[in-house]
Design an enzyme around this catalytic site. Structure first.
Site, PDB file in Angstrom:
ATOM      1  N   LYS A   1       0.837  -1.203   0.000  1.00  0.00           N
ATOM      2  CA  LYS A   1       0.000   0.000   0.000  1.00  0.00           C
ATOM      3  C   LYS A   1       0.870   1.250   0.000  1.00  0.00           C
ATOM      4  O   LYS A   1       2.069   1.175   0.306  1.00  0.00           O
ATOM      5  CB  LYS A   1      -0.901  -0.019   1.233  1.00  0.00           C
ATOM      6  CG  LYS A   1      -0.128  -0.028   2.541  1.00  0.00           C
ATOM      7  CD  LYS A   1      -0.998  -0.449   3.711  1.00  0.00           C
ATOM      8  CE  LYS A   1      -0.192  -0.459   4.989  1.00  0.00           C
ATOM      9  NZ  LYS A   1      -0.868  -1.149   6.071  1.00  0.00           N
TER      10      LYS A   1
ATOM     11  N   TYR B   1      15.022  31.856   6.011  1.00  0.00           N
ATOM     12  CA  TYR B   1      13.848  32.612   6.449  1.00  0.00           C
ATOM     13  C   TYR B   1      13.907  32.920   7.938  1.00  0.00           C
ATOM     14  O   TYR B   1      14.348  32.085   8.733  1.00  0.00           O
ATOM     15  CB  TYR B   1      12.565  31.808   6.183  1.00  0.00           C
ATOM     16  CG  TYR B   1      12.177  31.740   4.724  1.00  0.00           C
ATOM     17  CD1 TYR B   1      11.936  32.911   3.991  1.00  0.00           C
ATOM     18  CD2 TYR B   1      12.012  30.521   4.081  1.00  0.00           C
ATOM     19  CE1 TYR B   1      11.552  32.847   2.655  1.00  0.00           C
ATOM     20  CE2 TYR B   1      11.636  30.448   2.754  1.00  0.00           C
ATOM     21  CZ  TYR B   1      11.408  31.613   2.043  1.00  0.00           C
ATOM     22  OH  TYR B   1      11.039  31.538   0.728  1.00  0.00           O
TER      23      TYR B   1
HETATM   24  C1  PLP Z   1      -0.285  -1.910   6.935  1.00  0.00           C
HETATM   25  C2  PLP Z   1      -0.888  -3.127   7.422  1.00  0.00           C
HETATM   26  C3  PLP Z   1      -0.113  -4.253   7.718  1.00  0.00           C
HETATM   27  C4  PLP Z   1       1.403  -4.253   7.690  1.00  0.00           C
HETATM   28  O1  PLP Z   1       1.886  -3.616   8.862  1.00  0.00           O
HETATM   29  P1  PLP Z   1       3.444  -3.470   9.170  1.00  0.00           P
HETATM   30  O2  PLP Z   1       3.506  -2.974  10.551  1.00  0.00           O
HETATM   31  O3  PLP Z   1       3.962  -2.474   8.189  1.00  0.00           O
HETATM   32  O4  PLP Z   1       4.043  -4.791   8.986  1.00  0.00           O
HETATM   33  C5  PLP Z   1      -0.751  -5.428   8.054  1.00  0.00           C
HETATM   34  N1  PLP Z   1      -2.106  -5.472   8.117  1.00  0.00           N
HETATM   35  C6  PLP Z   1      -2.877  -4.393   7.885  1.00  0.00           C
HETATM   36  C7  PLP Z   1      -4.352  -4.530   8.000  1.00  0.00           C
HETATM   37  C8  PLP Z   1      -2.310  -3.179   7.551  1.00  0.00           C
HETATM   38  O5  PLP Z   1      -3.065  -2.106   7.339  1.00  0.00           O
END
Ligand code: PLP
Length: 814
Positions: free
Chosen positions: A483, A709
């Protein structure tokens, strides 16, 4: 190579099960993806802790490969091909290479040590190639697998070999020695790399020395510790800058960008200059010099050639080109072996159907040019290259052998015509010998953005994937979360790599992300975690699999499934066991069951839940209660519906802390990208992303003058300030400015002074010897995202995913 299966059987001590014992073999492969595999390829099904070559045999059979070395015949394939059954396929490959090597009798240089192996090999190749037909290890092929593959590249025309050997633990070198059988040994720098595989430094040295057990001469920096372990029968040829007993005595005089080396050898005394000033390059150059002396080269040739040594680029880099193209930059070498590797790499990375190869004259094949370019042509055709741009006096003469070929005598002439040649929607491999300066072609074709890049190391991703796989039971399935553009690291490219590693599932947050992967040709199952009802149609159309987390969503999806007359469309049921984000709660379960009962439009592929605090053992009781509730609800649903869905609940830190709850599948996220929240585990992961930029401008300001700045930084003494073209719009938090954070230049800390601007930031480089254009590291191996996150009181996830899409991603592998 041309050998019949009948001759190979006794070498491998194999049991032959097949039909055609006289089949002819002309190439070896361990890579199922290679388009170079053919009916005359012998495929070795290697078995690693996380990889089983046998899984690819069926696919390969379909592609026309018919000869396999295996430990077992995969089910249903008996009788369909020639199988050479052995106990251990890696050992068989090694024995084959060793036997093949013993058919050749010419000098072979074997290099081992902790650092510098590849550079010494490449430099020796450069220094000796005017006088020899050299076979050398491609890239850094120096492992238990790489060495046999390198040696199997020898042909009748070669008259000098240069191979490197790398080991990580004891008992590995004996194998490599018998395959390489070096006659000249080089012991390069002995540093601390891979110390963890050895008891102590002595054990490491003893193991490495095994490469030299039968050399005529061993070249090394004179070193008493090493000599103490050395068999006194082995003749050495040593150099030193402080020990007068060495055969060659060296006095180095360094200036900013070159070094003069005063060499005293027997009665000779002369000076050579190399265009480097760092200690490692000086040592590597001296090892090469020793070979030239041993080979009796005249001092003026030595002087002339050493002066031309150049920085060695070992990695193939994938870059974005303009007009929607992908460039594979291999603009530093051109020989037959490395062309084969680059073409395989092209195949594994290609994003577009159309493939163009820009290729220079090829050197040192040992073959007559006619034969050489016929082989090249064959290779190009089997790799389905659509267009060839041939550059060089020799190759352009063989234009008619290549598909759609444009030929140019020189890089200059090509560059003069380049604007009239269309490049778009294609993958372009740029491969040329050094002096063709193909880097100019790369820089022309490259997408023009600013100099900041996020470099992604694909090898490190594979390493981390294998690390987490090794923590799982062999039957546990693996979903990898890609993702948010692979946590900021790249979507398609990483998904492609994961497809090759045959992970079971990919996970994305939104339908759009899944559609982008499908469009790029990814065919793995993809779960969408947060599908909006409006995207259901697109999800179905693109064969994505929705996570259903509410009665409302379920009702809507079932209605659509009904309308579209779907049959057993895969869905995933999310349960809320305490995270309180998405999911069915315990009280919804009866309704969920009744809606799914006797419904054939969908199939519950999996049931999942997400842990709220798997990273924090303070909440262990809470986590255990989540797992317990999940198991209870999931088994109630499975029983009532009489189904056996995949159950999964662990993310990365869950895999580390609650391995007993891995159930049927785990969901790996941040760990793949090289971050663990456990200090010990972090040491075992490899760094994936390196955010780099350059220095745009340097100035010196006086005491009392300010930077940036609101004049947040006032110098209290004359201060050298460098401006870097990266700012908060690229994803560097403003909280990292004003002396909190720093960047690395030449591996030294340069504190950020003043406020970070939208597109730029300024650093204090008073203590660093650097120039405009120098490389700047914003994060990477020696300045980790975890460290930054800690200082900024956030988490690595936020820093990684904040890097803006305007920062170009560059993918590389060793
Ligand atoms: C993002 C996510 C993961 C992976 O989590 P990590 O801590 O990056 O390993 C697993 N399950 C769900 C539902 C997630 O949203």
């Amino acid at each position: 190579m041309t050998l019949s299966i009948r001759n190979i059987i006794p070498i491998l001590k194999a049991k032959f099960i097949g039909k055609n014992e006289v089949a002819i073999i002309d190439s070896i492969s361990i890579d199922s993806r290679s388009l170079q595999n053919s009916g005359s390829t012998l495929y070795f099904a290697l078995l690693g802790p996380n990889h089983d070559g046998h899984h690819y045999v069926a696919e390969l059979l379909e592609q026309g490969v018919t000869n396999f070395v295996v430990t077992y015949i995969p089910s249903n394939l008996q009788g369909k091909a020639n199988f050479l059954v052995v106990e251990n396929t890696l050992q068989a490959l090694q024995s084959f290479a060793a036997a093949y090597r013993s058919d050749f009798d010419f000098p072979v240089i074997g290099i081992t040590g902790s650092n510098g192996k590849t550079i010494i090999k490449e430099w020796l190749n450069f220094l000796l190639s005017p006088d020899y037909n050299i076979i050398r290890s491609p890239k850094s092929y120096n492992s238990q697998v790489g060495v046999p593959l390198s040696v199997l590249g020898i042909n009748e025309k070669h008259n000098l070999g240069i191979f490197e050997a790398g080991i990580s633990t004891t008992n590995e070198m004996v194998n490599l020695q018998r395959i390489i059988k070096p006659t000249v040994g080089i012991f390069s720098n002995i540093g601390s790399a891979h110390d963890e595989g050895f008891h102590d430094a002595g054990e490491k040295i003893k193991e490495k020395l095994k490469l030299f057990s039968s050399v005529d001469v061993l070249i090394m920096n004179k070193n008493r510790t090493i000599e103490a372990f050395l068999n006194p029968k082995i003749k050495t040829f040593t150099w030193s800058s402080d020990d007068g007993k060495a055969d060659v005595f060296v006095i180095a005089k360094e200036s900013p960008d070159k070094t003069e080396l005063k060499i005293t050898y027997k009665k000779l005394c002369f000076t050579i200059t190399i265009p480097f000033a760092d200690q490692a390059s000086i040592e590597n150059a001296l090892q090469c010099l020793m070979v030239l002396l041993y080979f009796n080269y005249d001092q003026d040739i030595i002087q002339q050639r050493m002066l031309q040594l150049y920085p060695v680029e070992m990695r193939l880099k994938v870059k974005n080109g303009s007009n929607n193209t992908t460039l594979i930059d291999d603009s530093y070498s051109s020989d037959f072996q490395s062309l084969k590797i680059a073409l395989d790499f092209l195949e594994s990375q290609k994003q577009f159907k159309k493939k163009t190869l820009i290729l220079s004259d090829i050197f040192q094949s040992g073959l007559v040019t006619e034969e050489l370019y016929s082989r090249v042509s064959h290779l190009i055709v089997s790799n389905k290259i659509n267009r060839v741009i041939a550059i060089g006096k020799t190759i352009s003469g063989y234009k008619s052998k290549f598909p759609n070929c444009l030929a140019f005598e020189s890089t200059e002439k090509f560059l003069a015509a380049i604007e009239t040649i269309p490049f778009e929607n294609e993958t372009i491999l740029i491969k040329g010998a050094r002096h063709f300066s193909f880097e100019e072609i790369v820089s022309y074709l490259e997408e023009k953005t600013h100099e900041t890049v996020l470099e992604i190391n694909l090898n490190a991703i594979s390493h981390n994937l294998n690390f987490y796989k090794s923590k799982l039971n062999p039957e546990t399935k693996l979903m990898v979360m890609v993702k948010a553009f692979g946590y900021g690291n790249g979507g398609f490219e990483i998904a492609k790599l994961l497809s090759h590693h045959k992970v079971d599932y990919l996970g994305v947050a939104f339908a759009d992300e899944g559609i982008a992967l499908r469009t790029a040709g990814i065919s793995l199952p993809i779960m969408v975690m947060n599908p909006e009802s409006t995207s259901f149609s697109a999800i179905i159309q693109h064969q994505l699999e929705p996570e259903i987390y509410s009665i409302k969503g379920l009702t809507a999806f079932l209605k659509l499934a009904e309308q579209k007359k779907l049959k057993k469309f895969p869905i995933h049921i999310k349960l809320d066991t305490g995270m309180h984000r998405l999911g069915f709660e315990e009280e919804n379960v009866p309704e969920l069951i009744s809606k799914l009962k006797d419904n054939n439009t969908v199939e519950v592929k999996s049931i999942l839940s997400h842990l709220a605090a798997s990273d924090d053992m303070k909440h262990i009781d809470f986590t255990l209660s989540q797992i317990k509730l999940f198991e209870k609800l999931a088994s109630a649903i499975s029983e009532e519906l009489n189904i056996k869905p995949i159950l999964h609940t662990l993310n990365t830190s869950g895999i580390s802390n609650f391995p007993q709850a891995q159930l049927d599948m785990v969901r790996l996220g941040i760990g793949l990208y090289g971050v663990s929240n456990d200090e010990d585990e972090q040491k075992l992961l490899e760094n994936v992303g390196t955010l780099k930029s350059i220095i745009s401008q340097i100035r010196t300001i006086q005491a009392g003058e300010s930077v940036g700045y609101s004049r947040r930084f006032i110098a209290d003494k004359p201060t050298k300030i460098a401006t870097i073209p990266i700012g908060y719009a690229d994803g560097i938090s403003r909280h990292w400015g004003n002396g909190v954070g720093y960047v690395l230049i030449k591996n030294k800390k340069a504190p950020i002074v003043g406020s970070i601007c939208m597109d730029m930031l300024m650093v204090d480089v008073s203590e660093i010897d650097c120039k405009e254009g120098a490389e700047v590291i914003l994060f990477g191996e020696n300045l980790s995202v975890s460290f930054m996150a800690n200082q900024l009181t956030t988490i690595p996830y936020e820093i990684m995913t904040s890097i803006s899409q305007r920062v170009k991603r560059v993918f590389c592998r060793e």
